[in-house]
Write an enzyme that holds these catalytic residues in place. Structure first.
Site, PDB file in Angstrom:
ATOM      1  N   ARG A  58      36.583-117.894  -6.573  1.00 49.68           N
ATOM      2  CA  ARG A  58      36.490-116.471  -6.270  1.00 49.68           C
ATOM      3  C   ARG A  58      37.821-115.751  -6.478  1.00 49.68           C
ATOM      4  NH1 ARG A  58      31.420-115.400  -2.708  1.00 49.68           N
ATOM      5  NH2 ARG A  58      31.944-113.239  -3.192  1.00 49.68           N
ATOM      6  N   THR A 104      34.756-113.948   3.545  1.00 53.01           N
ATOM      7  CA  THR A 104      33.973-113.580   2.367  1.00 53.01           C
ATOM      8  C   THR A 104      32.539-113.242   2.758  1.00 53.01           C
ATOM      9  OG1 THR A 104      35.287-115.113   1.034  1.00 53.01           O
ATOM     10  CG2 THR A 104      33.214-114.349   0.092  1.00 53.01           C
ATOM     11  N   THR A 105      31.944-114.083   3.609  1.00 46.59           N
ATOM     12  CA  THR A 105      30.560-113.899   4.016  1.00 46.59           C
ATOM     13  C   THR A 105      30.382-112.624   4.832  1.00 46.59           C
ATOM     14  OG1 THR A 105      30.417-116.316   4.075  1.00 46.59           O
ATOM     15  CG2 THR A 105      28.570-115.105   5.019  1.00 46.59           C
ATOM     16  N   ILE A 122      33.778-124.682   7.696  1.00 47.64           N
ATOM     17  CA  ILE A 122      33.624-123.245   7.898  1.00 47.64           C
ATOM     18  C   ILE A 122      32.447-122.858   7.026  1.00 47.64           C
ATOM     19  CG2 ILE A 122      34.677-120.972   7.598  1.00 47.64           C
ATOM     20  CD1 ILE A 122      37.365-122.248   8.295  1.00 47.64           C
ATOM     21  N   TYR A 146      43.240-112.016  -7.746  1.00 50.09           N
ATOM     22  CA  TYR A 146      43.598-111.161  -8.887  1.00 50.09           C
ATOM     23  C   TYR A 146      45.055-111.311  -9.308  1.00 50.09           C
ATOM     24  CZ  TYR A 146      43.880-107.271 -12.142  1.00 50.09           C
ATOM     25  OH  TYR A 146      44.078-106.525 -13.276  1.00 50.09           O
ATOM     26  N   TYR A 160      43.041-120.632   3.030  1.00 48.28           N
ATOM     27  CA  TYR A 160      41.682-120.643   2.472  1.00 48.28           C
ATOM     28  C   TYR A 160      41.795-120.743   0.961  1.00 48.28           C
ATOM     29  CZ  TYR A 160      36.899-118.883   1.500  1.00 48.28           C
ATOM     30  OH  TYR A 160      35.618-118.720   1.054  1.00 48.28           O
ATOM     31  N   LYS A 171      40.988-124.348   4.700  1.00 43.60           N
ATOM     32  CA  LYS A 171      39.571-124.378   4.349  1.00 43.60           C
ATOM     33  C   LYS A 171      39.512-124.667   2.859  1.00 43.60           C
ATOM     34  CE  LYS A 171      35.436-121.468   3.891  1.00 43.60           C
ATOM     35  NZ  LYS A 171      34.855-120.108   4.063  1.00 43.60           N
TER      36      LYS A 171
END
Length: 296
Positions: free
Chosen positions: A140, A46-47, A206, A109, A135, A164
């Site tokens: 999100r 994501t980052t 993480i 989604y 994850y 994570k």
């Protein structure tokens, strides 16, 4: 089959002003992380703004990172997708490039059922031989991986080794540890909850914070592992203001600004992400200075 123990950086992707990946600066960021004792590099998460990169760019960034690191520390490649076939494609390519492990985000989604999540992750992991970390970031993705599903996957699929956990729900995390019986490597996905997860048996974090404070984030984990729990907790608490500032807008907007404030050329963000608001930038700058970082 643990991929790593300690603090792994969810590294940002620097861009040129035209939006292309700035590989020269990416290399500098990787070297900065290794020099400051980061325990692993997580690329294209994501980052790293993976959601706005083409598949070709995504894989090029993974390949570059693996080659630059050259085996010095583990490289974990983010290859998750809300399309199972895409996740398999990215994962098999990352394995070919030499990634040490994969980070597989829950399908966003689509909002799959727990059975759908099981099949998605199992089929992706079955396509590769390297270890996979799930994850869970429902804030999100709109989809929560239940503790029972995580444990089932780790029990049934040899190379699914951990998760994570970024739900922020400590109760859920505690339930996961209770069900896991030591068979799931759990990494904090929230920098303000590193010590709480370690206290339950976590393997590390993480981290977004590691982009600007790699040594300190490593130390939070290492001090804990060394039995210096009070020192670890003090460092965790000292970092809270900075952790909050790094999420004053949606990640990775603040952290890319923070990396630039350290003197790196992080470059712009890709739309729909936009530059940090000036007032938030001042909050971030103050938090960095208070933490002892040299801001340029």
């Amino acid at each position: 089959m643990s991929v790593f123990t300690g603090a792994g950086v969810a590294i940002v992707t620097p861009f040129h002003q035209d939006g292309s990946i700035n590989f020269e600066e990416f290399g500098k960021l990787i070297e900065f992380q290794i020099a400051n004792n980061t325990d692993a590099i997580i690329v294209m998460g994501t980052t790293g703004e993976a959601a706005t990169l083409t598949h070709e760019e995504h894989l090029e960034a993974i390949k570059y990172c693996v080659e630059k690191v050259n085996g010095r520390i583990p490289v974990v490649a983010g290859t998750g997708s809300n399309c199972t076939e895409t996740s398999i494609y990215l994962s098999t390519e990352a394995e070919k490039y030499g990634a040490d492990g994969l980070l597989l985000v829950s399908p966003y989604y689509n909002k799959a059922t727990q059975n759908g999540l099981y099949e998605h992750f199992k089929r992706t992991a079955d396509a590769v031989k390297i270890p996979c970390i799930l994850y869970n970031v429902p804030g999100r993705t709109g989809c929560n991986i239940a503790p029972e599903t995580v444990v089932r996957l780790c029990n049934d699929v040899e190379n699914i080794v951990g998760v994570k956990e970024a739900s922020g729900n400590i109760g859920q995390v505690a339930k996961l540890f209770a069900l896991a019986d030591g068979k799931v490597d759990v990494y904090s996905g929230n920098d303000d909850q590193i010590v709480p997860l370690l206290s339950l048996g976590g393997k590390g974090v993480i981290s977004v914070l590691s982009n600007v404070a790699p040594q300190e984030t490593h130390d939070i984990c290492q001090l804990y592992f060394d039995g210096k729990v009070e020192e670890s907790a003090k460092l965790q608490l000292r970092a809270i203001e900075l952790c909050d500032a790094l999420f004053c807008e949606v990640n990775p907007i603040p952290v890319k600004k923070a990396v630039s404030m350290l003197g790196f050329e992080a470059g712009p963000l890709r739309l729909p992400l936009t530059e940090i608001e000036p007032a938030h930038a001042e909050v971030l700058k103050k938090a960095m200075i208070n933490f002892g970082l040299e801001v340029k």
